[in-house]
Design a protein around this motif. Structure first.
Motif, PDB file in Angstrom:
ATOM      1  N   GLN A 193       0.842  -1.187   0.000  1.00 44.78           N
ATOM      2  CA  GLN A 193       0.000   0.000   0.000  1.00 44.78           C
ATOM      3  C   GLN A 193       0.888   1.252   0.000  1.00 44.78           C
ATOM      4  O   GLN A 193       1.819   1.369   0.787  1.00 44.78           O
ATOM      5  N   GLY A 194       0.606   2.168  -0.920  1.00 44.79           N
ATOM      6  CA  GLY A 194       1.397   3.383  -1.031  1.00 44.79           C
ATOM      7  C   GLY A 194       2.494   3.328  -2.077  1.00 44.79           C
ATOM      8  O   GLY A 194       3.082   4.350  -2.416  1.00 44.79           O
ATOM      9  N   ASP A 195       2.778   2.125  -2.608  1.00 47.27           N
ATOM     10  CA  ASP A 195       3.774   2.007  -3.674  1.00 47.27           C
ATOM     11  C   ASP A 195       3.280   2.674  -4.955  1.00 47.27           C
ATOM     12  O   ASP A 195       2.073   2.775  -5.197  1.00 47.27           O
ATOM     13  N   VAL A 196       4.210   3.100  -5.793  1.00 45.24           N
ATOM     14  CA  VAL A 196       3.904   3.576  -7.137  1.00 45.24           C
ATOM     15  C   VAL A 196       4.694   2.709  -8.110  1.00 45.24           C
ATOM     16  O   VAL A 196       5.907   2.569  -7.979  1.00 45.24           O
ATOM     17  N   VAL A 235     -12.297   8.794   6.670  1.00 46.67           N
ATOM     18  CA  VAL A 235     -11.463   9.103   7.833  1.00 46.67           C
ATOM     19  C   VAL A 235     -10.093   8.456   7.605  1.00 46.67           C
ATOM     20  O   VAL A 235      -9.976   7.224   7.557  1.00 46.67           O
ATOM     21  N   SER A 236      -9.064   9.284   7.483  1.00 47.74           N
ATOM     22  CA  SER A 236      -7.734   8.789   7.132  1.00 47.74           C
ATOM     23  C   SER A 236      -6.812   8.758   8.343  1.00 47.74           C
ATOM     24  O   SER A 236      -6.852   9.662   9.196  1.00 47.74           O
ATOM     25  N   PHE A 237      -5.975   7.730   8.379  1.00 45.31           N
ATOM     26  CA  PHE A 237      -5.010   7.551   9.456  1.00 45.31           C
ATOM     27  C   PHE A 237      -3.590   7.583   8.883  1.00 45.31           C
ATOM     28  O   PHE A 237      -3.386   7.464   7.680  1.00 45.31           O
ATOM     29  N   LYS A 238      -2.619   7.728   9.770  1.00 47.39           N
ATOM     30  CA  LYS A 238      -1.220   7.688   9.355  1.00 47.39           C
ATOM     31  C   LYS A 238      -0.417   6.891  10.372  1.00 47.39           C
ATOM     32  O   LYS A 238      -0.861   6.659  11.505  1.00 47.39           O
ATOM     33  N   SER A 239       0.772   6.464   9.942  1.00 49.70           N
ATOM     34  CA  SER A 239       1.635   5.657  10.788  1.00 49.70           C
ATOM     35  C   SER A 239       3.080   6.081  10.562  1.00 49.70           C
ATOM     36  O   SER A 239       3.534   6.171   9.423  1.00 49.70           O
ATOM     37  N   LYS A 240       3.818   6.352  11.641  1.00 54.69           N
ATOM     38  CA  LYS A 240       5.232   6.684  11.515  1.00 54.69           C
ATOM     39  C   LYS A 240       6.036   5.471  11.068  1.00 54.69           C
ATOM     40  O   LYS A 240       6.999   5.592  10.317  1.00 54.69           O
ATOM     41  N   ASP A 250       0.874   1.917  15.398  1.00 54.21           N
ATOM     42  CA  ASP A 250       1.111   3.254  15.941  1.00 54.21           C
ATOM     43  C   ASP A 250       0.247   4.300  15.227  1.00 54.21           C
ATOM     44  O   ASP A 250       0.636   5.446  15.084  1.00 54.21           O
ATOM     45  N   ILE A 251      -0.943   3.896  14.774  1.00 54.52           N
ATOM     46  CA  ILE A 251      -1.759   4.787  13.953  1.00 54.52           C
ATOM     47  C   ILE A 251      -2.282   5.991  14.733  1.00 54.52           C
ATOM     48  O   ILE A 251      -2.571   5.908  15.928  1.00 54.52           O
ATOM     49  N   THR A 252      -2.409   7.108  14.015  1.00 52.68           N
ATOM     50  CA  THR A 252      -3.071   8.314  14.519  1.00 52.68           C
ATOM     51  C   THR A 252      -3.885   8.902  13.371  1.00 52.68           C
ATOM     52  O   THR A 252      -3.688   8.549  12.202  1.00 52.68           O
ATOM     53  N   LEU A 253      -4.805   9.802  13.678  1.00 56.10           N
ATOM     54  CA  LEU A 253      -5.560  10.477  12.637  1.00 56.10           C
ATOM     55  C   LEU A 253      -4.654  11.417  11.852  1.00 56.10           C
ATOM     56  O   LEU A 253      -3.745  12.023  12.412  1.00 56.10           O
ATOM     57  N   PHE A 286       4.961   3.010   9.162  1.00 60.52           N
ATOM     58  CA  PHE A 286       4.651   2.716   7.760  1.00 60.52           C
ATOM     59  C   PHE A 286       4.189   4.005   7.079  1.00 60.52           C
ATOM     60  O   PHE A 286       2.997   4.212   6.847  1.00 60.52           O
ATOM     61  N   PRO A 287       5.116   4.909   6.770  1.00 57.04           N
ATOM     62  CA  PRO A 287       4.739   6.230   6.258  1.00 57.04           C
ATOM     63  C   PRO A 287       4.026   6.212   4.911  1.00 57.04           C
ATOM     64  O   PRO A 287       3.306   7.163   4.587  1.00 57.04           O
ATOM     65  N   LYS A 288       4.211   5.150   4.124  1.00 56.90           N
ATOM     66  CA  LYS A 288       3.535   5.086   2.827  1.00 56.90           C
ATOM     67  C   LYS A 288       2.137   4.480   2.912  1.00 56.90           C
ATOM     68  O   LYS A 288       1.359   4.554   1.969  1.00 56.90           O
ATOM     69  N   ALA A 289       1.814   3.875   4.048  1.00 58.07           N
ATOM     70  CA  ALA A 289       0.498   3.257   4.207  1.00 58.07           C
ATOM     71  C   ALA A 289      -0.584   4.332   4.292  1.00 58.07           C
ATOM     72  O   ALA A 289      -0.348   5.431   4.799  1.00 58.07           O
ATOM     73  N   THR A 290      -1.780   4.003   3.789  1.00 57.38           N
ATOM     74  CA  THR A 290      -2.886   4.969   3.790  1.00 57.38           C
ATOM     75  C   THR A 290      -4.159   4.307   4.315  1.00 57.38           C
ATOM     76  O   THR A 290      -5.157   4.189   3.589  1.00 57.38           O
ATOM     77  N   PRO A 291      -4.147   3.860   5.562  1.00 57.82           N
ATOM     78  CA  PRO A 291      -5.343   3.214   6.109  1.00 57.82           C
ATOM     79  C   PRO A 291      -6.496   4.201   6.262  1.00 57.82           C
ATOM     80  O   PRO A 291      -6.307   5.343   6.671  1.00 57.82           O
ATOM     81  N   GLU A 292      -7.704   3.753   5.919  1.00 62.28           N
ATOM     82  CA  GLU A 292      -8.882   4.608   5.963  1.00 62.28           C
ATOM     83  C   GLU A 292     -10.093   3.820   6.437  1.00 62.28           C
ATOM     84  O   GLU A 292     -10.162   2.600   6.268  1.00 62.28           O
ATOM     85  N   VAL A 293     -11.064   4.519   7.022  1.00 64.45           N
ATOM     86  CA  VAL A 293     -12.385   3.966   7.266  1.00 64.45           C
ATOM     87  C   VAL A 293     -13.398   4.949   6.686  1.00 64.45           C
ATOM     88  O   VAL A 293     -13.072   6.107   6.396  1.00 64.45           O
ATOM     89  N   LEU A 294     -14.623   4.481   6.514  1.00 61.05           N
ATOM     90  CA  LEU A 294     -15.657   5.299   5.891  1.00 61.05           C
ATOM     91  C   LEU A 294     -16.830   5.470   6.845  1.00 61.05           C
ATOM     92  O   LEU A 294     -17.317   4.491   7.423  1.00 61.05           O
ATOM     93  N   VAL A 295     -17.274   6.715   7.016  1.00 66.40           N
ATOM     94  CA  VAL A 295     -18.475   7.023   7.807  1.00 66.40           C
ATOM     95  C   VAL A 295     -19.563   7.479   6.846  1.00 66.40           C
ATOM     96  O   VAL A 295     -19.368   8.376   6.038  1.00 66.40           O
ATOM     97  N   VAL A 296     -20.711   6.796   6.909  1.00 71.56           N
ATOM     98  CA  VAL A 296     -21.830   7.120   6.019  1.00 71.56           C
ATOM     99  C   VAL A 296     -23.069   7.459   6.836  1.00 71.56           C
ATOM    100  O   VAL A 296     -23.145   7.166   8.043  1.00 71.56           O
ATOM    101  N   GLY A 297     -24.039   8.055   6.204  1.00 65.10           N
ATOM    102  CA  GLY A 297     -25.295   8.397   6.870  1.00 65.10           C
ATOM    103  C   GLY A 297     -26.084   9.378   6.029  1.00 65.10           C
ATOM    104  O   GLY A 297     -25.848   9.526   4.823  1.00 65.10           O
TER     105      GLY A 297
END
Length: 242
Positions: free
Chosen positions: A38-41, A220-225, A158-161, A227-238
């Motif tokens: 994830q995050g590779d080009v 909602v996007s998170f980041k990790s020191k 070590d994820i944070t928003l 894994f700096p290239k990772a782009t973990p996300e969750v989705l809030v709907v309503g």
């Protein structure tokens, strides 16, 4: 002609007996991206040929989906002529199996396609990825709890928003040990180091294009020191409660 070119031409000849005559065919028929992080080009080159009896003139080439850019392609492909489509593919925001299409559009409006498949490895796994805010009024608080762990199960995430998501959401984290034998029944008290995340709204904003939409869709996007290239996300709907 060397061995590789002979094999390539033979494969195209066999394929041309199966597909429509007026077509662009690629070898292999489905390009194997393989496993990527994830995050590779990755720079991709698709090789094929015009197996029809007429010249094909391309007006545009595009990716169906996200992540494809910087396309390079020939404008005209003679009958029996080779074609090489090159582009860059960014795997940020992707995870798991992927099936993608490259669409080539002729000047006559006829589309030609090339398919790709692969697997995007994510270093951080989320027990849940989508949350329902229901009918939501401005300023209301919503809260959801879920579990997160590293895919290799060796260390605690070590994820944070990220900065953009922290404007509308906040999180609380608690270190836990997880039992993930059944992903639909994740339990505490196992052997996998993870975190229990409580995601809360600060008061969702409705602005820009969202003013015209009744539905809510917040990534909602998170980041990790680690894994700096990772782009973990969750989705809030309503839905906005109007």
């Amino acid at each position: 002609m060397d061995f590789k070119n002979i094999a390539f031409a033979a494969a195209l000849a066999v394929s041309s007996q199966v597909f429509a005559v007026d077509a662009i065919l690629f070898v292999p028929e489905t390009y194997p991206i393989g496993e990527v992080n994830q995050g590779d080009v990755k720079h991709i080159s698709l090789k094929g040929a015009n197996v029809s009896q007429k010249e094909i003139t391309l007006e545009n080439v595009m990716g169906q989906g996200v992540g494809m850019s910087n396309f390079k392609y020939p404008t005209k492909i003679a009958p029996g002529g080779a074609i090489n489509i090159e582009f860059d593919m960014d795997f940020s925001g992707m995870e798991g199996p992927i099936n993608a299409l490259v669409v080539m559009v002729g000047t006559d409006g006829k589309p030609y396609t090339a398919s790709l498949e692969g697997f995007v490895k994510t270093p951080v796994f989320f027990g849940e990825k989508m949350f329902d805010a229901g009918y939501y009024s401005k300023g209301e608080k919503r809260e959801w709890t879920f579990y997160v762990w590293e895919t290799d199960k060796k260390a605690r995430p070590d994820i944070t928003l990220d900065a953009a998501s922290s404007k509308e959401f906040s999180i609380k984290k608690k270190n836990v040990m997880l039992n993930i034998d059944k992903l639909d029944e994740i339990k505490e008290g196992g052997k996998v180091p993870g975190i229990k995340v409580t995601l809360s709204t600060k008061g969702l904003k409705r602005e820009g294009w969202e003013l015209k939409q009744k539905s809510i869709r917040k990534v909602v996007s998170f980041k990790s020191k680690k894994f700096p290239k990772a782009t973990p996300e969750v989705l809030v709907v309503g839905y906005w409660n109007e």
